[in-house]
Design a protein around this motif. Structure first.
Motif, mmCIF file in Angstrom:
data_model
loop_
_atom_site.group_PDB
_atom_site.id
_atom_site.type_symbol
_atom_site.label_atom_id
_atom_site.label_comp_id
_atom_site.label_asym_id
_atom_site.label_seq_id
_atom_site.Cartn_x
_atom_site.Cartn_y
_atom_site.Cartn_z
ATOM 1 N N GLU A 6 -19.054 45.049 7.892
ATOM 2 C CA GLU A 6 -18.637 46.426 8.095
ATOM 3 C C GLU A 6 -18.458 46.715 9.582
ATOM 4 O OE1 GLU A 6 -21.859 46.621 4.769
ATOM 5 O OE2 GLU A 6 -21.575 45.626 6.710
ATOM 6 N N SER A 7 -17.595 47.670 9.864
ATOM 7 C CA SER A 7 -17.417 48.145 11.235
ATOM 8 C C SER A 7 -16.888 49.574 11.194
ATOM 9 C CB SER A 7 -16.452 47.246 12.005
ATOM 10 O OG SER A 7 -15.179 47.243 11.395
ATOM 11 N N GLY A 8 -16.951 50.245 12.349
ATOM 12 C CA GLY A 8 -16.355 51.574 12.449
ATOM 13 C C GLY A 8 -17.332 52.723 12.464
ATOM 14 N N GLY A 9 -18.607 52.444 12.290
ATOM 15 C CA GLY A 9 -19.578 53.536 12.304
ATOM 16 C C GLY A 9 -19.763 54.095 13.698
ATOM 17 N N GLY A 10 -20.536 55.182 13.780
ATOM 18 C CA GLY A 10 -20.789 55.786 15.072
ATOM 19 C C GLY A 10 -21.312 57.188 14.911
ATOM 20 N N TRP A 11 -21.226 57.935 15.995
ATOM 21 C CA TRP A 11 -21.717 59.309 16.034
ATOM 22 C C TRP A 11 -20.540 60.248 16.006
ATOM 23 C CZ3 TRP A 11 -20.783 63.263 19.436
ATOM 24 C CH2 TRP A 11 -21.650 64.358 19.351
ATOM 25 N N VAL A 12 -20.642 61.323 15.216
ATOM 26 C CA VAL A 12 -19.557 62.294 15.114
ATOM 27 C C VAL A 12 -20.156 63.668 14.851
ATOM 28 C CG1 VAL A 12 -19.249 61.891 12.634
ATOM 29 C CG2 VAL A 12 -17.338 62.763 14.002
ATOM 30 N N GLN A 13 -19.483 64.692 15.295
ATOM 31 C CA GLN A 13 -19.932 66.052 15.020
ATOM 32 C C GLN A 13 -19.527 66.480 13.620
ATOM 33 O OE1 GLN A 13 -18.413 68.395 18.360
ATOM 34 N NE2 GLN A 13 -20.513 68.514 19.152
ATOM 35 N N ALA A 14 -20.258 67.402 13.062
ATOM 36 C CA ALA A 14 -19.927 67.934 11.740
ATOM 37 C C ALA A 14 -18.489 68.432 11.738
ATOM 38 C CB ALA A 14 -20.886 69.056 11.370
ATOM 39 N N GLY A 15 -17.789 68.117 10.653
ATOM 40 C CA GLY A 15 -16.387 68.475 10.549
ATOM 41 C C GLY A 15 -15.446 67.389 11.036
ATOM 42 N N GLY A 16 -15.995 66.393 11.683
ATOM 43 C CA GLY A 16 -15.186 65.307 12.223
ATOM 44 C C GLY A 16 -14.878 64.240 11.200
ATOM 45 N N MET A 80 -13.431 58.950 6.097
ATOM 46 C CA MET A 80 -14.379 60.035 5.844
ATOM 47 C C MET A 80 -13.980 61.230 6.683
ATOM 48 S SD MET A 80 -17.960 57.898 5.685
ATOM 49 C CE MET A 80 -17.969 57.493 7.415
ATOM 50 N N ASN A 81 -13.617 62.313 6.023
ATOM 51 C CA ASN A 81 -13.202 63.538 6.694
ATOM 52 C C ASN A 81 -14.190 64.657 6.397
ATOM 53 O OD1 ASN A 81 -10.842 62.204 7.564
ATOM 54 N ND2 ASN A 81 -9.731 62.838 5.722
ATOM 55 N N ASN A 82 -14.123 65.699 7.222
ATOM 56 C CA ASN A 82 -14.991 66.863 7.041
ATOM 57 C C ASN A 82 -16.444 66.433 6.846
ATOM 58 O OD1 ASN A 82 -15.739 69.542 6.763
ATOM 59 N ND2 ASN A 82 -15.227 69.625 4.579
ATOM 60 N N LEU A 83 -16.908 65.600 7.760
ATOM 61 C CA LEU A 83 -18.251 65.049 7.627
ATOM 62 C C LEU A 83 -19.321 66.114 7.792
ATOM 63 C CD1 LEU A 83 -17.607 61.704 9.474
ATOM 64 C CD2 LEU A 83 -18.606 61.899 7.188
ATOM 65 N N LYS A 84 -20.416 65.927 7.065
ATOM 66 C CA LYS A 84 -21.545 66.857 7.084
ATOM 67 C C LYS A 84 -22.794 66.107 7.561
ATOM 68 C CE LYS A 84 -19.644 69.123 2.975
ATOM 69 N NZ LYS A 84 -19.906 69.524 1.573
ATOM 70 N N PRO A 85 -23.766 66.823 8.087
ATOM 71 C CA PRO A 85 -24.993 66.146 8.520
ATOM 72 C C PRO A 85 -25.632 65.318 7.404
ATOM 73 C CG PRO A 85 -24.932 68.358 9.410
ATOM 74 C CD PRO A 85 -23.754 68.249 8.466
ATOM 75 N N TYR A 102 -22.866 40.884 -3.593
ATOM 76 C CA TYR A 102 -22.959 40.674 -2.153
ATOM 77 C C TYR A 102 -22.912 41.996 -1.412
ATOM 78 C CZ TYR A 102 -22.231 35.787 -3.278
ATOM 79 O OH TYR A 102 -22.365 34.527 -3.785
ATOM 80 N N TRP A 103 -23.654 42.043 -0.313
ATOM 81 C CA TRP A 103 -23.731 43.225 0.535
ATOM 82 C C TRP A 103 -23.406 42.842 1.979
ATOM 83 C CZ3 TRP A 103 -24.881 48.012 -1.484
ATOM 84 C CH2 TRP A 103 -25.419 48.039 -2.773
ATOM 85 N N GLY A 104 -22.828 43.791 2.684
ATOM 86 C CA GLY A 104 -22.689 43.630 4.119
ATOM 87 C C GLY A 104 -23.964 44.049 4.822
ATOM 88 N N GLN A 105 -23.955 43.966 6.150
ATOM 89 C CA GLN A 105 -25.161 44.276 6.921
ATOM 90 C C GLN A 105 -25.314 45.770 7.175
ATOM 91 O OE1 GLN A 105 -22.344 43.380 8.294
ATOM 92 N NE2 GLN A 105 -22.092 44.865 9.970
ATOM 93 N N GLY A 106 -24.258 46.526 6.935
ATOM 94 C CA GLY A 106 -24.313 47.969 7.101
ATOM 95 C C GLY A 106 -23.833 48.441 8.463
ATOM 96 N N THR A 107 -23.340 49.668 8.487
ATOM 97 C CA THR A 107 -22.918 50.301 9.740
ATOM 98 C C THR A 107 -23.421 51.745 9.725
ATOM 99 O OG1 THR A 107 -21.039 50.733 11.216
ATOM 100 C CG2 THR A 107 -20.626 50.975 8.853
ATOM 101 N N GLN A 108 -23.988 52.163 10.838
ATOM 102 C CA GLN A 108 -24.615 53.486 10.911
ATOM 103 C C GLN A 108 -23.568 54.562 11.182
ATOM 104 O OE1 GLN A 108 -28.105 54.464 10.758
ATOM 105 N NE2 GLN A 108 -27.170 56.509 10.705
ATOM 106 N N VAL A 109 -23.655 55.633 10.416
ATOM 107 C CA VAL A 109 -22.855 56.829 10.674
ATOM 108 C C VAL A 109 -23.833 57.984 10.872
ATOM 109 C CG1 VAL A 109 -21.183 58.466 9.761
ATOM 110 C CG2 VAL A 109 -20.877 56.015 9.351
ATOM 111 N N THR A 110 -23.714 58.652 12.003
ATOM 112 C CA THR A 110 -24.582 59.779 12.312
ATOM 113 C C THR A 110 -23.724 61.013 12.537
ATOM 114 O OG1 THR A 110 -26.197 58.310 13.361
ATOM 115 C CG2 THR A 110 -26.358 60.667 13.856
ATOM 116 N N VAL A 111 -24.003 62.064 11.775
ATOM 117 C CA VAL A 111 -23.247 63.307 11.866
ATOM 118 C C VAL A 111 -24.178 64.391 12.397
ATOM 119 C CG1 VAL A 111 -21.811 64.963 10.643
ATOM 120 C CG2 VAL A 111 -21.897 62.582 9.870
#
Length: 113
Positions: A6-16, A80-85, A102-111
């Motif tokens: 997996e890739s692409g996770g990160g930090w985003v503000q609510a609504g992002g 993922m649109n209109n993200l919420k906390p 099978y599972w991936g290692q995971g990617t963190q998403v923080t809203v």
């Protein structure tokens, strides 16, 4: 050996918005899915997609998240649109095969609110 990355996770503000990717090695898988696990909670289903593009979503993300795949690249996506906390979690991709699940290692998403 099946590998999911997996890739692409990160930090985003609510609504992002955030777009996750899951690159798979090996054959084209019939079903690929996204799951997530929030702190202190059990892992939960988010969405899945079949090889021919059929999709299914958890009620909590319906209308906000879109799952897709590119079979030529053996890659699955989650827009993922209109993200919420409450969407804050580690997101995992998953695929069931004849040799196992099978599972991936995971990617963190923080809203943040």
């Amino acid at each position: 050996q099946v590998q999911l990355v997996e890739s692409g996770g990160g930090w985003v503000q609510a609504g992002g918005s955030v777009r996750l990717s899951c690159a798979a090695s090996g054959s084209i898988f019939s079903i690929m899915a996204w799951y997530r696990q929030a702190p202190g909670k059990q892992r939960e289903f988010v969405a899945h997609i079949t090889r021919v593009g059929g999709t299914y979503y958890a009620d909590s993300v319906k209308g906000r998240f879109t799952i897709s795949r590119d079979n030529a690249k053996n890659t699955m996506y989650l827009q993922m649109n209109n993200l919420k906390p409450e969407d804050t979690a580690i997101y995992y991709c998953n695929t069931p095969t004849t040799t196992g699940i099978y599972w991936g290692q995971g990617t963190q998403v923080t809203v943040s609110s």
